[in-house]
Design a protein around this motif. Structure first.
Motif, PDB file in Angstrom:
ATOM      1  N   GLN A 198      12.698  -3.964   3.750  1.00 24.02           N
ATOM      2  CA  GLN A 198      11.937  -3.635   4.960  1.00 24.02           C
ATOM      3  C   GLN A 198      12.214  -2.198   5.394  1.00 24.02           C
ATOM      4  O   GLN A 198      11.301  -1.490   5.858  1.00 24.02           O
ATOM      5  CB  GLN A 198      12.276  -4.611   6.085  1.00 24.02           C
ATOM      6  N   GLN A 199      13.460  -1.750   5.231  1.00 19.36           N
ATOM      7  CA  GLN A 199      13.782  -0.354   5.531  1.00 19.36           C
ATOM      8  C   GLN A 199      13.016   0.582   4.602  1.00 19.36           C
ATOM      9  O   GLN A 199      12.553   1.654   5.028  1.00 19.36           O
ATOM     10  CB  GLN A 199      15.290  -0.117   5.363  1.00 19.36           C
ATOM     11  N   ALA A 200      12.900   0.189   3.341  1.00 21.28           N
ATOM     12  CA  ALA A 200      12.145   1.013   2.390  1.00 21.28           C
ATOM     13  C   ALA A 200      10.685   1.125   2.828  1.00 21.28           C
ATOM     14  O   ALA A 200      10.063   2.187   2.718  1.00 21.28           O
ATOM     15  CB  ALA A 200      12.239   0.416   0.989  1.00 21.28           C
ATOM     16  N   TRP A 201      10.129   0.029   3.335  1.00 24.83           N
ATOM     17  CA  TRP A 201       8.758   0.055   3.846  1.00 24.83           C
ATOM     18  C   TRP A 201       8.624   1.024   5.013  1.00 24.83           C
ATOM     19  O   TRP A 201       7.671   1.808   5.088  1.00 24.83           O
ATOM     20  CB  TRP A 201       8.330  -1.346   4.274  1.00 24.83           C
ATOM     21  N   LEU A 202       9.588   0.981   5.925  1.00 22.97           N
ATOM     22  CA  LEU A 202       9.529   1.871   7.079  1.00 22.97           C
ATOM     23  C   LEU A 202       9.585   3.334   6.645  1.00 22.97           C
ATOM     24  O   LEU A 202       8.867   4.183   7.203  1.00 22.97           O
ATOM     25  CB  LEU A 202      10.677   1.546   8.043  1.00 22.97           C
ATOM     26  N   ARG A 203      10.408   3.624   5.654  1.00 24.48           N
ATOM     27  CA  ARG A 203      10.483   5.011   5.168  1.00 24.48           C
ATOM     28  C   ARG A 203       9.172   5.410   4.499  1.00 24.48           C
ATOM     29  O   ARG A 203       8.684   6.532   4.679  1.00 24.48           O
ATOM     30  CB  ARG A 203      11.643   5.151   4.188  1.00 24.48           C
ATOM     31  N   MET A 204       8.620   4.503   3.708  1.00 24.82           N
ATOM     32  CA  MET A 204       7.355   4.805   3.050  1.00 24.82           C
ATOM     33  C   MET A 204       6.252   5.019   4.079  1.00 24.82           C
ATOM     34  O   MET A 204       5.429   5.941   3.964  1.00 24.82           O
ATOM     35  CB  MET A 204       6.984   3.657   2.113  1.00 24.82           C
ATOM     36  N   ASN A 205       6.222   4.190   5.097  1.00 22.07           N
ATOM     37  CA  ASN A 205       5.164   4.247   6.097  1.00 22.07           C
ATOM     38  C   ASN A 205       5.257   5.498   6.963  1.00 22.07           C
ATOM     39  O   ASN A 205       4.263   5.933   7.546  1.00 22.07           O
ATOM     40  CB  ASN A 205       5.222   2.988   6.975  1.00 22.07           C
ATOM     41  N   SER A 206       6.474   6.050   7.053  1.00 22.51           N
ATOM     42  CA  SER A 206       6.650   7.220   7.927  1.00 22.51           C
ATOM     43  C   SER A 206       6.494   8.545   7.192  1.00 22.51           C
ATOM     44  O   SER A 206       6.376   9.584   7.833  1.00 22.51           O
ATOM     45  CB  SER A 206       8.040   7.167   8.588  1.00 22.51           C
ATOM     46  N   THR A 207       6.498   8.504   5.853  1.00 22.50           N
ATOM     47  CA  THR A 207       6.382   9.766   5.124  1.00 22.50           C
ATOM     48  C   THR A 207       4.924  10.194   5.041  1.00 22.50           C
ATOM     49  O   THR A 207       4.021   9.374   4.877  1.00 22.50           O
ATOM     50  CB  THR A 207       6.968   9.653   3.703  1.00 22.50           C
ATOM     51  N   GLU A 208       4.696  11.468   5.190  1.00 26.47           N
ATOM     52  CA  GLU A 208       3.339  12.003   5.136  1.00 26.47           C
ATOM     53  C   GLU A 208       3.087  12.753   3.841  1.00 26.47           C
ATOM     54  O   GLU A 208       1.985  13.265   3.620  1.00 26.47           O
ATOM     55  CB  GLU A 208       3.088  12.928   6.336  1.00 26.47           C
TER      56      GLU A 208
END
Length: 284
Positions: A38-48
């Motif tokens: 889930q942390q990996a998802w948050l990082r992916m979702n926040s990267t532009e």
């Protein structure tokens, strides 16, 4: 190209099961693996930034998060220096080792440093290239190869006390049941294993008896998802809970590291003696 929110979610969900398997094997904890992914998802979702190879990017991020968890969980001195010029092991030895580790893998992994553990699991269990492992660990591919080799040497020579304790066998069996790992269930069951049940458990719907490890493995494969680790009279066991109440006890007889018998018990006198235990908790 840069993915929109819907595309990111769809791409990530396609990768989630694989990432959970990787994190789960590295960390040895299903709940923690879910949290890391889930942390990996948050990082992916926040990267532009544009991600050229999403599976590789997610593997690297997830592995780094696992490494951080391991280092926080088991503080250690600095990693021993890696000799990038030492010889690699014979490939035949690697194959023989992977065949021999079996059910004790999660136990012997605890002897490895965090970086060794990540390198060993990623390469020997999931077959990642050393370039991917190197990216996750922020080292060179040669150093990643040596880390895996050093970990392999430690696993190849287990300590004398590495035989699985009864509680480890019980927990490994229930984990294999929940994850649908049929081969591991077979490994953990004695050839003449049997399942029996008391009258109350039978009335509640459990089988009266199952004989033979293959039939037992078939029954448990992918099941027992609501079962939790417990003690009964200080013995390690598992129990099916409903709304916080133990309904059926899975009482294990473990002989020489394998399950010889499981008894379903639902008699209230027995259930009254059931006490929840934490993962990896045991008593002398």
């Amino acid at each position: 190209m840069v993915l929109n929110s819907a595309d990111r979610a769809r791409e990530f969900e396609a990768e989630r099961p694989r990432l959970i398997r990787v994190a789960g094997r590295i960390l040895g904890d299903d709940a923690e693996a879910q949290d890391v992914v889930q942390q990996a998802w948050l990082r992916m979702n926040s990267t532009e930034t544009d991600i050229d190879n999403l599976p590789a990017w997610l593997t690297t991020v997830t592995s780094r998060l696992c490494l951080d968890r391991l280092r926080a969980r088991i503080p250690q001195a600095a990693e021993p220096a890696i000799d990038e010029h030492s010889e690699d092991p014979d490939p035949a030895d690697v194959i023989a080792l992977s065949d021999s580790v079996g059910i004790a893998l999660t136990v012997v992994l605890d002897r490895l440093s965090p970086a060794e553990r990540v390198a060993f699991v990623m390469h020997d269990t999931f077959g990642f290239e050393f370039a991917t492992i190197a990216s996750a660990l922020d080292i060179t591919p040669t150093a990643a190869r040596k880390l895996a080799s050093r970990a392999r040497a430690k696993v190849r020579q287990p300590a004398a006390d590495d035989a699985l304790a009864d509680w480890e066998v019980v927990d490994a069996f229930m984990t294999a049941a929940r994850e649908g790992d049929f081969e591991r269930l077979l490994e953990l069951l004695a050839p003449e294993a049997q399942v029996r049940a008391d009258e109350v458990a039978i009335a509640a719907g459990t089988p009266a008896q199952i004989d033979g490890r293959r039939s037992i493995a078939d029954f448990f494969n992918g099941s027992a998802k609501a079962a939790l680790a417990v003690f009964v009279d200080d013995r390690p066991a598992s129990a099916w809970f409903h709304r916080g109440t133990a309904m059926v006890l899975f009482d294990f007889d473990v002989v020489d590291g394998t399950v010889s018998r499981i008894t379903f018990r639902a008699d209230q006198d027995v259930l009254d003696r059931v006490v929840r235990r934490e993962k990896n908790e045991h008593r002398p």
